[in-house]
Design a protein around this motif. Sequence first.
Motif, PDB file in Angstrom:
ATOM      1  N   THR A 118       8.076  -0.989  57.974  1.00 33.85           N
ATOM      2  CA  THR A 118       7.232  -1.698  57.198  1.00 33.85           C
ATOM      3  C   THR A 118       7.919  -2.679  55.734  1.00 33.85           C
ATOM      4  O   THR A 118       7.619  -3.948  55.363  1.00 33.85           O
TER       5      THR A 118
ATOM      6  N   VAL B 201      11.174  10.076  54.138  1.00 39.31           N
ATOM      7  CA  VAL B 201      10.118  10.658  54.367  1.00 39.31           C
ATOM      8  C   VAL B 201       8.863  10.520  53.554  1.00 39.31           C
ATOM      9  O   VAL B 201       9.221  11.088  51.782  1.00 39.31           O
TER      10      VAL B 201
ATOM     11  N   GLY C 227      -1.233   0.273  58.353  1.00 38.72           N
ATOM     12  CA  GLY C 227      -0.072  -0.492  57.545  1.00 38.72           C
ATOM     13  C   GLY C 227      -0.092  -2.033  58.004  1.00 38.72           C
ATOM     14  O   GLY C 227       0.470  -2.206  56.846  1.00 38.72           O
TER      15      GLY C 227
ATOM     16  N   SER D  42      10.655   8.652  61.958  1.00 37.47           N
ATOM     17  CA  SER D  42       9.222   7.489  60.907  1.00 37.47           C
ATOM     18  C   SER D  42       8.831   8.212  60.257  1.00 37.47           C
ATOM     19  O   SER D  42       8.763   9.420  59.895  1.00 37.47           O
ATOM     20  N   HIS D  43       8.228   6.907  59.797  1.00 37.71           N
ATOM     21  CA  HIS D  43       7.336   7.129  58.654  1.00 37.71           C
ATOM     22  C   HIS D  43       7.792   7.441  57.534  1.00 37.71           C
ATOM     23  O   HIS D  43       7.554   7.647  56.294  1.00 37.71           O
ATOM     24  N   SER D  44       8.939   6.614  57.410  1.00 40.08           N
ATOM     25  CA  SER D  44       9.410   6.463  55.938  1.00 40.08           C
ATOM     26  C   SER D  44       9.267   5.031  55.549  1.00 40.08           C
ATOM     27  O   SER D  44       9.878   4.747  54.609  1.00 40.08           O
ATOM     28  N   GLY D  45       8.831   4.445  56.176  1.00 38.96           N
ATOM     29  CA  GLY D  45       8.377   2.778  55.502  1.00 38.96           C
ATOM     30  C   GLY D  45       9.659   1.587  55.429  1.00 38.96           C
ATOM     31  O   GLY D  45       9.891   0.594  55.138  1.00 38.96           O
TER      32      GLY D  45
ATOM     33  N   LYS E 153       2.185   1.031  62.189  1.00 36.54           N
ATOM     34  CA  LYS E 153       1.721   2.252  62.181  1.00 36.54           C
ATOM     35  C   LYS E 153      -0.275   1.977  62.032  1.00 36.54           C
ATOM     36  O   LYS E 153       0.213   0.841  61.573  1.00 36.54           O
TER      37      LYS E 153
ATOM     38  N   ARG F 187      -2.143  -1.858  54.289  1.00 36.08           N
ATOM     39  CA  ARG F 187      -0.944  -1.393  52.676  1.00 36.08           C
ATOM     40  C   ARG F 187      -0.269  -3.576  52.845  1.00 36.08           C
ATOM     41  O   ARG F 187       0.201  -3.214  51.534  1.00 36.08           O
TER      42      ARG F 187
ATOM     43  N   ASP G 131       5.071   9.990  51.006  1.00 32.49           N
ATOM     44  CA  ASP G 131       3.220  10.476  51.329  1.00 32.49           C
ATOM     45  C   ASP G 131       2.713   8.943  51.436  1.00 32.49           C
ATOM     46  O   ASP G 131       2.242   8.880  49.616  1.00 32.49           O
ATOM     47  N   LYS G 132       2.183   8.082  52.189  1.00 26.50           N
ATOM     48  CA  LYS G 132       1.839   6.541  52.039  1.00 26.50           C
ATOM     49  C   LYS G 132       0.894   7.005  51.033  1.00 26.50           C
ATOM     50  O   LYS G 132       0.115   6.069  50.247  1.00 26.50           O
TER      51      LYS G 132
END
Length: 247
Positions: free
Chosen positions: A92, A177, A133, A86-89, A130, A136, A179-180
């Motif tokens: 998206t 993962v 998202g 999760s949160h690895s993109g 998320k 972005r 840092d967005k």
Amino acid sequence: MAQKLGRFVFTLESENTALCDQIGSLFPQCKDSDGEAGAPVAVPVQDPDVRTVVNYALLYHYGCIWADAACLIAPNGRKVFFAGASHSGKSTCALALALCRQWKVVSEDITLFDPKTDELLQFSSPFSLKPGGHERLASNNIHVPIPVMDEWVPLNGMATAFETMPADIDIAIFFQVIDKDAPGPLVISDLKSSEYVRRLLPISNLLHSEVFMDKFSSYLQKARCYQVSGGTISQRVTDIGELVAPQ
């Protein structure tokens, strides 16, 4: 009207008909040919959480290999498997490829393989956006339909027409993962298929059975495997598109 997720046929059950309508709009309806699947299972819904349906569907597919992954079909027909925590993109990026490059979606969040038939199953759960998202994607000039219940984007025309297909994968990508707010430069590096499988272990059920491990390894036998880290959405879409191009 009965609906379908993978091989799981269901109806939604709630006193809140508006809630049923909202959640129901996110999943495909059954076709006439799905009658052989038997009577639909009534899924109780009490809050706007699509994961209730997904969890019921996963229980129904006991015996299948599953992974926290997306799978898409590129315009040239290659099957591309996106895995990552999760949160690895990964989701998206998958949504961006579907929206702006016309890739077809086999699965978005959970990917299922039937080890008995060696088939990859269409699992048309909606995209989950998320927080941040939508913004972005918009900042990368990718138009996203207005989410249902502020989070969910149905596949609709983005889904593949095939309900099953051979399980072999052409390209497997593992997303690190990031840092967005400060993703760093885009780096794409080669992975051995054995290393790819090792990284998949914490986000799959491969350890539940030696058969699962052997089967999934065989599905990667001819695949090119990569790791992706950093980069903007646009950079990822462009460079992954180049990976998929014939070599």
